[in-house]
Scaffold this active site. Structure first.
Site, PDB file in Angstrom:
ATOM      1  CB  CYS A 157      35.756  36.426  38.739  1.00 30.99           C
ATOM      2  SG  CYS A 157      37.526  36.301  38.991  1.00 30.99           S
ATOM      3  CG  HIS A 167      37.834  35.052  34.233  1.00 31.69           C
ATOM      4  ND1 HIS A 167      38.626  36.111  33.854  1.00 31.69           N
ATOM      5  CD2 HIS A 167      37.788  35.089  35.598  1.00 31.69           C
ATOM      6  CE1 HIS A 167      39.034  36.756  34.949  1.00 31.69           C
ATOM      7  NE2 HIS A 167      38.539  36.165  36.009  1.00 31.69           N
TER       8      HIS A 167
END
Lengths: 366, 366, 366, 366
Positions: free
Chosen positions: A156, A256
């Site tokens: 990710c 993120h």
């Protein structure tokens, strides 16, 4: 009619649930098979799963009978399987599905480093899939059935990192030094057990097992090209692109944030304005191919001084778009900037679905 | 008896409240005067302040009458004043107190760059106070009264950054490149208004106004030496030590986390073990001087892979100790590591109190 | 010398770690034995435990060898054992220790409803321990050794609820209807697995398994008296005191907030001022007995409109004091108010230590 | 064409921004005028506002020139204005707009208690708008222009409370005692300043100024009927329905959770199953009228033991649906249950838009 039947492996887990959501009413795919452990097999999905998504469980999925993860039963009818399996079981299962002729789009890390497996961020390097396309073409020529294969979704935080770097490398040449300090959301850790509440409330955990190594290695595969023979990948050597990652878990649910800085190998370096313009103009191939989930705007360049922020920016383009802000010169390398990407969309299940859409658009499917 | 009378400027604000707490039952100082705006003047402290600390308001402070911030009234009897004033008013007031012969220990940023004002992290560079000591000695020689002067506390994230770097520079020579990505607690922003809850819940704000510039500049003053004539400071030139900061506000109450990396100018670089040993062995001068608040262990080197963490490590040595973890080689510069410091203790009011203790231990006071 | 040797069962768990902290340098007790599962047995404590407390692991405990939970080895020398065991194993182990003559102070729920086991909130109903004292006296008279016995610590939210009610019932007679809506901290759920971060960030979970039943039942035992024969407890019948609890998990680390309302059986009801005065004047017996951990002020009555708050008030009297605010008339019952108690201190391990101190002060020990 | 022109008062504030979002591409309304303070007037909206919503600012709104809040300029062309004004200025401005013939749908509290102003939760008591419809009909009969009037949106926590109670009262008769303990999200407090981060992180604030009084009073107006003459409202007397509220601010971004309990005046009380069935079957009039924003399912009755939860359930029916869980008998009153409602949708701006849709559907507009 015309829908491609697909299945989900590890369907009761965190990533599996998101695959299920993303495949609800999908214009290309029909979610037909749901696989989980022996303990869940036989139950309707709604009884086998502890549903933890903010969107309700799709009606269509509720009564699909969960099966074990073998390429039989309902899975036998699927052309593609999306794998949300944990890496301790993914290896054998995914190999078995590929051997049975299935296309496996996997979120597990097991095969990311395999020499013949594309490691894909679909808004970044779909051209890496030429390696499997070539195998498919060759089989067709020989009159053989389309072979099974595995395509891996990247880690990710790698996804968020390489998204803005790819168009910059295309425009201004290689990057020879790259650092990222990540502030990663807890959803990426899944929920069994995931990150404990008492560990993350009013706290930061400055470590995520294996994450820094993944970022530092995967970036060199994704930003590298296909090898000369078209059968594998030309990793950028470690000494040609030094990559350093420092990973933190933060009390954020989704999204993120990465504070990155980088230096180009060539001099003179471009200007901040050239950087921004290049990012803003970048249009990913998936969008040009008309893929359903492809972001209209691949990279959003934000001019506000205090953006991107996870709560405000993570859902741009349904989580398939990446946001970049605070592009500025860096006293140590050339530039620094902040990148925000949705870890469960472009960084996990969402990437898998878009990869499958690209495969369909490129006629790799039967 | 024997206690030095001290005052607090900006006593009703966030920093001022912490000065008040830290001065409760202090072995060297008696908090005697509390200054605030005209609106508060005349009220007993307990009625003038909206108390927001986790420790209860000290009994002794409750009925001290709040005065305006002039070197008169109760302030006339104080030798030291701690300033928690906002920078929009700190300039004139602090100048007036210094002109009146007071020692001003200030948390405001106004005079940090002044050529003759020491910028002090008390566990790092107390030797910079020789510049004011010299002025005091000269006045004594001439039979004049001790002159007033200002000493500045550094920015909170600068403090955490330079604490481990100082012993490393002393041991292994200059650092020529340095990056820090900060994850800063919200307590540092005060509470009028401070950081809004809706802005920080489930969120990161990748920007703190002026913070990056402060870190990049202050580090060069603090890690530099005293000038040859002993009257000022020899800043490290920008091109001799490149410093790059990326600052983020995170949902943490207290404790700034910094992911730093750095490169030494000299080759070969030391080993990771040498770095750790040097940090663990470092003993700040304030501790050797026997200062009340000085940390027994200046730098805690943590071996656990996932430390330091703000909630678990911020209160080491009552917040005066700094924690360092994850010391490891960095593919881009030489080393990377995580530093945690308590932003309201060693990064603000606590630093001020320790600075005053050092001045007393060094006989700079009357 | 003179210290009573004690042990901790379940020493590696969340509650066990807190017992270990509270027994560091205790004036009455020497922590001598640490028990855990077979997997941990044989290791020094520092290697067997994943330490998760904000205070560092006490030096003295680091090298105590962990043993299995049987009344042998180092446990054979202990007079008291504190149990932080999970309820699935606590039953047999605690029974074995009591049979071996040990005093078991347990945080597990297994024996809370046992007819001859005192269920104690030490600042509320220490007089319930007369039931075990009586057994001890009888044995002494008969020249037999002091028998072992079990004393149970109440559920954490029960503790906060009954603390202010006890002095009110003593002063104004029985309460016939009582409601509490709790906002409970996550530390109470332990950490294996405890509450998942993704479940509690930006969220409320309006359910805690078994908690409402515990509050509704335990309150009737604790606020009831000792039975006429002195051998057991006179529960308040359900129809004489109706109790209704609604329990919520909230994103708070420590400190349970309860919004309670209650009605007295007798008319006229007292005034709000009488309620406050009664609470403020209440002094728990443990304090009168001079127990080390007893709160100087049992109940803090706060007059600020927006208190108590967990972050600001949970640590009053080191977590042994309870805070009450917003005492006011209730349109439905007689009064409503907000109670805050520290769930891991007065609601768990801390209560256990204070119970043992009371037993010592009352000469129940050998 | 055919769109009704509308304006927003207080357009730069928190509520005003949400009105702007909700009116983007609305099938009935064209947002034509945006009003704010003199300081903002003259600027295009995008320059006047600090946008803080998770959805991006709608394109259409960016260049609308902000005007002062008077019924002139672009506002002169609007038939409806939505007011997100603060109550310190809302009184005069809303009066002026109503006097100028505008329909004012207000989120301010100024006129909620006015005898001739409907106080509306649109999924609960749209029939209260008959009082203004009557005035409109009378004017039409007399050949006069439609008069201006004010309709008030209820307090946000009142909305969540009365939503499930209305169908229950309709089915089982009056409620004579009602308690609610609220766990309220911070978005309801706006953002200038709103709730400070340091006040709410790892914390609960057990007080919201004026909130308990609003709930206790508004519930009696909303659950009461229209007065016999059709010109006003028949409040339920305080002694016929006792209402008690305890309000808490919690670290949740959006979604108010309420733990409520209630008793019916008539005996026997219905069963839990009857309660659930009645709630599940309830269909609000707005949905029957075909209003665009009306929830398909007004009340979601959840059977999972640990629901509703704000993060998982607040967005049902785009925030217009209310979720109810844990319906069970209550030892003190008859029933207890947990209600979750979206405070900025059905509890504020969203309610305003649905009220306007109902007015249009009922042909109250010109």
């Amino acid at each position: 009619m015309g829908l491609v039947k697909v299945g989900v492996l590890g369907a009761t887990g965190s990533v599996g649930q998101r695959f299920t959501l993303l495949l609800d009413s999908h214009p290309d795919f029909e979610l037909y098979a749901l696989g989980a452990s022996a303990r869940s097999a036989g139950k309707p999905y709604k009884d086998a799963v502890t549903w933890k998504q903010t969107n309700l469980m799709p009606e269509f999925a509720k009564n699909i009978p969960v099966e074990q993860c073998t390429p039989e039963g309902r899975f036998a009818e699927c052309e593609i399987v999306f794998s949300g399996l944990d890496s301790d079981v993914a290896g054998d299962i995914e190999t078995a599905f590929a051997a049975a002729g299935k296309i496996v789009v996997s979120n597990a890390s097991n095969f990311r480093r395999a020499a013949d497996v594309p490691l894909i961020v679909p808004i970044v390097n779909p051209e890496h899939m030429s390696v499997v396309e070539k195998r498919v073409q060759e089989a067709k020529k020989e009159g053989k059935p389309r072979p099974g294969f595995i395509v891996c979704i990247s880690n990710c935080s790698t996804a968020g990192l390489v998204a803005p770097l790819k168009p910059l490398v295309d425009a201004f040449g290689p990057i020879d030094a790259l650092t990222t300090t990540t502030l990663q959301a807890i959803s990426g850790a899944g929920f069994s057990p995931g990150v404990s509440g008492i560990d993350i409330l009013d706290n930061i955990v400055p470590y995520i097992g294996g994450e820094e190594e993944k970022i530092e290695w995967e970036t060199r595969k994704i930003l590298g090209g296909v090898s000369a023979d078209g059968n594998g990948f030309a990793l950028i050597p470690e000494d040609e692109m030094k990559v350093s990652a420092q990973c933190n878990r933060v009390p954020v649910s989704d999204g993120h944030t990465e504070c990155i800085s980088f230096r180009f190998a060539s001099r003179p370096a471009p200007s901040v304005d050239q950087i921004k313009a290049t990012l803003a103009e970048y249009q990913c191939e998936a969008f040009k191919l008309g893929c359903h989930s492809a972001p209209k705007q691949t990279i959003h360049v934000l001019e506000e001084t205090n953006r991107p922020q996870p709560r405000l920016d993570r859902d741009r383009d349904a989580g398939y778009g990446v946001s970049v802000g605070r592009v500025r010169e860096d006293p140590v390398l050339d530039f620094k900037m902040v990148v925000l990407s949705h870890n469960t969309v472009i960084g996990a299940a969402g990437a898998g679905v878009l990869i499958a859409e690209i495969l369909k658009a490129k006629n790799v499917l039967n």
